[in-house]
Motif scaffolding. Structure first.
Motif, PDB file in Angstrom:
ATOM      1  N   GLY A 128      40.352  41.186  56.901  1.00  0.00           N
ATOM      2  CA  GLY A 128      40.969  42.234  56.086  1.00  0.00           C
ATOM      3  C   GLY A 128      41.406  43.362  56.997  1.00  0.00           C
ATOM      4  N   ALA A 129      42.162  44.313  56.435  1.00  0.00           N
ATOM      5  CA  ALA A 129      42.701  45.400  57.263  1.00  0.00           C
ATOM      6  C   ALA A 129      41.802  46.623  57.271  1.00  0.00           C
ATOM      7  N   THR A 130      40.757  46.626  56.433  1.00  0.00           N
ATOM      8  CA  THR A 130      39.810  47.749  56.443  1.00  0.00           C
ATOM      9  C   THR A 130      38.414  47.198  56.712  1.00  0.00           C
ATOM     10  N   PRO A 131      37.525  48.036  57.309  1.00  0.00           N
ATOM     11  CA  PRO A 131      36.165  47.555  57.568  1.00  0.00           C
ATOM     12  C   PRO A 131      35.464  47.101  56.294  1.00  0.00           C
ATOM     13  N   GLU A 132      35.697  47.831  55.188  1.00  0.00           N
ATOM     14  CA  GLU A 132      34.999  47.502  53.945  1.00  0.00           C
ATOM     15  C   GLU A 132      35.347  46.086  53.489  1.00  0.00           C
ATOM     16  N   LEU A 133      36.648  45.817  53.431  1.00  0.00           N
ATOM     17  CA  LEU A 133      37.066  44.507  52.918  1.00  0.00           C
ATOM     18  C   LEU A 133      36.742  43.403  53.929  1.00  0.00           C
ATOM     19  N   ALA A 134      37.044  43.654  55.200  1.00  0.00           N
ATOM     20  CA  ALA A 134      36.832  42.609  56.209  1.00  0.00           C
ATOM     21  C   ALA A 134      35.355  42.204  56.271  1.00  0.00           C
ATOM     22  N   ASP A 135      34.474  43.199  56.235  1.00  0.00           N
ATOM     23  CA  ASP A 135      33.040  42.887  56.328  1.00  0.00           C
ATOM     24  C   ASP A 135      32.532  42.225  55.051  1.00  0.00           C
ATOM     25  N   ARG A 136      33.106  42.586  53.926  1.00  0.00           N
ATOM     26  CA  ARG A 136      32.680  41.956  52.663  1.00  0.00           C
ATOM     27  C   ARG A 136      33.131  40.495  52.621  1.00  0.00           C
ATOM     28  N   VAL A 137      34.373  40.222  53.036  1.00  0.00           N
ATOM     29  CA  VAL A 137      34.860  38.833  53.005  1.00  0.00           C
ATOM     30  C   VAL A 137      34.076  37.981  54.013  1.00  0.00           C
ATOM     31  N   GLY A 138      33.884  38.508  55.207  1.00  0.00           N
ATOM     32  CA  GLY A 138      33.175  37.738  56.225  1.00  0.00           C
ATOM     33  C   GLY A 138      31.672  37.684  56.025  1.00  0.00           C
ATOM     34  N   GLY A 139      31.166  38.555  55.135  1.00  0.00           N
ATOM     35  CA  GLY A 139      29.716  38.566  54.887  1.00  0.00           C
ATOM     36  C   GLY A 139      28.940  39.006  56.110  1.00  0.00           C
ATOM     37  N   VAL A 166      43.366  34.636  57.279  1.00  0.00           N
ATOM     38  CA  VAL A 166      43.384  33.764  56.102  1.00  0.00           C
ATOM     39  C   VAL A 166      43.597  34.663  54.888  1.00  0.00           C
ATOM     40  N   CYS A 167      44.633  34.368  54.098  1.00  0.00           N
ATOM     41  CA  CYS A 167      44.989  35.250  52.981  1.00  0.00           C
ATOM     42  C   CYS A 167      44.615  34.636  51.647  1.00  0.00           C
ATOM     43  N   HIS A 168      44.234  35.490  50.731  1.00  0.00           N
ATOM     44  CA  HIS A 168      43.797  35.042  49.404  1.00  0.00           C
ATOM     45  C   HIS A 168      43.917  36.208  48.432  1.00  0.00           C
ATOM     46  N   LYS A 169      43.488  35.970  47.216  1.00  0.00           N
ATOM     47  CA  LYS A 169      43.633  36.963  46.145  1.00  0.00           C
ATOM     48  C   LYS A 169      43.165  38.360  46.551  1.00  0.00           C
ATOM     49  N   GLN A 170      42.089  38.443  47.326  1.00  0.00           N
ATOM     50  CA  GLN A 170      41.457  39.748  47.552  1.00  0.00           C
ATOM     51  C   GLN A 170      41.954  40.479  48.792  1.00  0.00           C
ATOM     52  N   ASN A 171      42.740  39.828  49.641  1.00  0.00           N
ATOM     53  CA  ASN A 171      43.258  40.568  50.798  1.00  0.00           C
ATOM     54  C   ASN A 171      44.776  40.439  50.964  1.00  0.00           C
ATOM     55  N   MET A 172      45.412  39.672  50.088  1.00  0.00           N
ATOM     56  CA  MET A 172      46.840  39.416  50.263  1.00  0.00           C
ATOM     57  C   MET A 172      47.660  40.695  50.185  1.00  0.00           C
ATOM     58  N   ASP A 173      47.183  41.644  49.390  1.00  0.00           N
ATOM     59  CA  ASP A 173      47.938  42.892  49.257  1.00  0.00           C
ATOM     60  C   ASP A 173      47.756  43.804  50.471  1.00  0.00           C
ATOM     61  N   GLN A 174      46.903  43.391  51.413  1.00  0.00           N
ATOM     62  CA  GLN A 174      46.760  44.145  52.681  1.00  0.00           C
ATOM     63  C   GLN A 174      47.558  43.490  53.812  1.00  0.00           C
ATOM     64  N   GLU A 202      36.466  25.505  47.592  1.00  0.00           N
ATOM     65  CA  GLU A 202      36.467  25.017  46.208  1.00  0.00           C
ATOM     66  C   GLU A 202      35.462  25.782  45.345  1.00  0.00           C
ATOM     67  N   LYS A 203      34.361  26.218  45.975  1.00  0.00           N
ATOM     68  CA  LYS A 203      33.326  26.939  45.220  1.00  0.00           C
ATOM     69  C   LYS A 203      33.781  28.347  44.860  1.00  0.00           C
ATOM     70  N   ASN A 204      34.873  28.802  45.468  1.00  0.00           N
ATOM     71  CA  ASN A 204      35.313  30.191  45.287  1.00  0.00           C
ATOM     72  C   ASN A 204      36.747  30.271  44.766  1.00  0.00           C
ATOM     73  N   PRO A 366      31.748  37.296  42.078  1.00  0.00           N
ATOM     74  CA  PRO A 366      31.238  37.515  43.433  1.00  0.00           C
ATOM     75  C   PRO A 366      31.437  36.262  44.288  1.00  0.00           C
ATOM     76  N   PHE A 367      31.628  36.450  45.586  1.00  0.00           N
ATOM     77  CA  PHE A 367      31.790  35.305  46.488  1.00  0.00           C
ATOM     78  C   PHE A 367      30.518  34.460  46.533  1.00  0.00           C
ATOM     79  N   VAL A 368      30.707  33.164  46.643  1.00  0.00           N
ATOM     80  CA  VAL A 368      29.607  32.280  47.042  1.00  0.00           C
ATOM     81  C   VAL A 368      29.751  32.141  48.559  1.00  0.00           C
ATOM     82  N   TYR A 369      28.911  32.850  49.283  1.00  0.00           N
ATOM     83  CA  TYR A 369      29.064  32.862  50.735  1.00  0.00           C
ATOM     84  C   TYR A 369      28.582  31.563  51.348  1.00  0.00           C
ATOM     85  N   ARG A 370      29.196  31.210  52.477  1.00  0.00           N
ATOM     86  CA  ARG A 370      28.725  30.091  53.278  1.00  0.00           C
ATOM     87  C   ARG A 370      27.478  30.559  54.000  1.00  0.00           C
TER      88      ARG A 370
END
Ligand code: SF4
Ligand code: FES
Length: 379
Positions: A128-139, A166-174, A202-204, A366-370
């Motif tokens: 993601g382009a911000t620490p908040e989003l990038a750290d949340r997506v990467g867990g 990798v782009c998806h619903k939650q970061n595509m607008d960044q 598939e789980k997400n 909420p994400f199902v994290y790996r």
């Protein structure tokens, strides 16, 4: 595994070109927990990983086979203590070495050592382009800051840098901000790939599937940005499957351009090939790499057009997309030799699009994290 090699196999092998690229999954250990992780559902244990000497033998065999590019990947390849030694061995074998990393596990000294070892290129993931989003997506808390530092150290060491997003619903607008960041970090290339839905992703699905509007905005943005930034940064873009009319030529066609080796040495035609239960995979522990490439049963299963349904075998695009992605056909049609359901000619296309629409409109859960055992930071 030993198997009978028929005259037909030999004839087919004579027409198979050498692979261009080897993706070495050095380990499945990873400190991140991305909800779209492309590693198989069954991870390989640390104790089963190939040793340093075994990987070096693989790299030498690959170079002799004609491979040009060595991608050092994972999991997180920096979790291997011998990463610098392996990089040096790849370079000594004459391979172009590319490190695919989250950046976690690298520091300034280790990047300098990798540079000295002959590392040709580094690909850094960005969630993601911000620490908040990038750290949340990467867990992984603090991951974003580490990535920025790694990019700066890489640039300072003179190693060419590509940013992977990798782009998806939650970061595509960044997307615009991620591109700006990649330029500021001195990347020469950015790979923007829309998330692929096999394996863990598939789980997400409801958390990740982009809406049609997001995809259309992203497509237009990439077209505009490519013109604006020509000569500044190269933009590689993989748009969303379900808004494309035809499938992509996954892996450049099965068994045509590259191979993957798992941490324990199993040789795969693509990173997700283990999702096809009918295939059996050879190991570099049992059989020479060249023999596996030319004669291995898994590699020959979907080469050429002998396996194709009539729809693809008689299609004018079969030399363009090679029938699309076998793993996607397996995941959606339940049959790896079916036409890729992304194709507008596939009878399953409508189902695929309708399901994608439903998932894209859903409020993201909420994400199902790996979850993987955390890797130690070496260095
Ligand atoms: Fe590709 Fe098969 Fe569709 Fe033709 S029918 S475009 S070969 S997937
Ligand atoms: Fe396996 Fe496409 S991911 S063929």
């Amino acid at each position: 595994m030993t198997e009978h090699v028929s005259p037909r196999d030999v004839d087919r092998a004579a027409r198979v070109p050498a692979p261009i690229a080897l993706l070495a999954e050095l380990t499945h250990r990873c400190p991140l927990a991305c909800p779209y992780c492309s590693n198989p559902l069954e991870l390989e244990a640390t104790r089963s990983e190939l040793t340093t000497e075994q990987w070096i033998s693989v790299f030498n065999q690959a170079a002799a086979l004609g491979v040009l590019h060595l991608h050092l990947s994972g999991g997180e390849p920096a979790s291997r203590r011998d990463l610098v030694e392996l990089t040096a061995a790849g370079a000594a074998a004459g391979l172009y070495t590319n490190l695919i990393t989250s950046g976690v596990g690298l520091n300034e000294r280790r990047i300098a050592e990798l540079s000295d070892a002959g590392l040709d290129h580094l690909q850094l993931s960005l969630q993601g382009a911000t620490p908040e989003l990038a750290d949340r997506v990467g867990g992984y808390k603090g991951g974003y800051e580490r990535k920025i530092a790694v990019a700066q150290w890489t640039h300072a060491a003179g190693i060419p840098l590509t940013v992977n997003a990798v782009c998806h619903k939650q970061n595509m607008d960044q997307m615009a901000d991620m591109l700006d960041l990649a330029v500021r970090l001195g990347a020469r290339r950015i790979e923007i790939a829309t998330v692929q839905f096999h394996g863990w992703a598939e789980k997400n699905r409801k958390a990740l599937m982009p809406t049609r509007e997001q995809v259309l905005r992203a497509n237009a943005f990439v077209n505009e940005a490519r013109k604006r930034l020509e000569g500044v940064i190269v933009i590689d873009y993989v748009p969303a499957d379900h808004h494309s009319s035809y499938p992509k030529a996954c892996m450049g066609g099965w068994g045509r351009t590259g191979l993957n080796i798992t941490p324990s040495g199993r040789v795969l035609p693509c990173h997700a090939a283990e999702s096809i239960p009918s295939l059996q995979f050879d190991s570099v522990m049992d059989r020479p790499l060249a023999d596996i490439w030319y004669h291995g049963a898994a590699f020959n299963a979907y080469r050429g057009d002998h396996w194709m349904p009539d729809l693809c075998r008689t299609c004018e695009r079969k030399e363009i997309d090679f029938g699309g992605c076998r793993c996607q056909a397996m995941a959606i049609a339940g049959d790896a030799s079916a036409t890729d359901p992304v194709c507008i000619r596939s009878p399953l296309r409508q189902t695929l699009v309708e399901q994608a629409e439903i998932d894209s409109r859903a409020e993201p859960p909420p994400f199902v994290y790996r979850s993987m055992r955390p890797a130690r930071e070496d260095g």
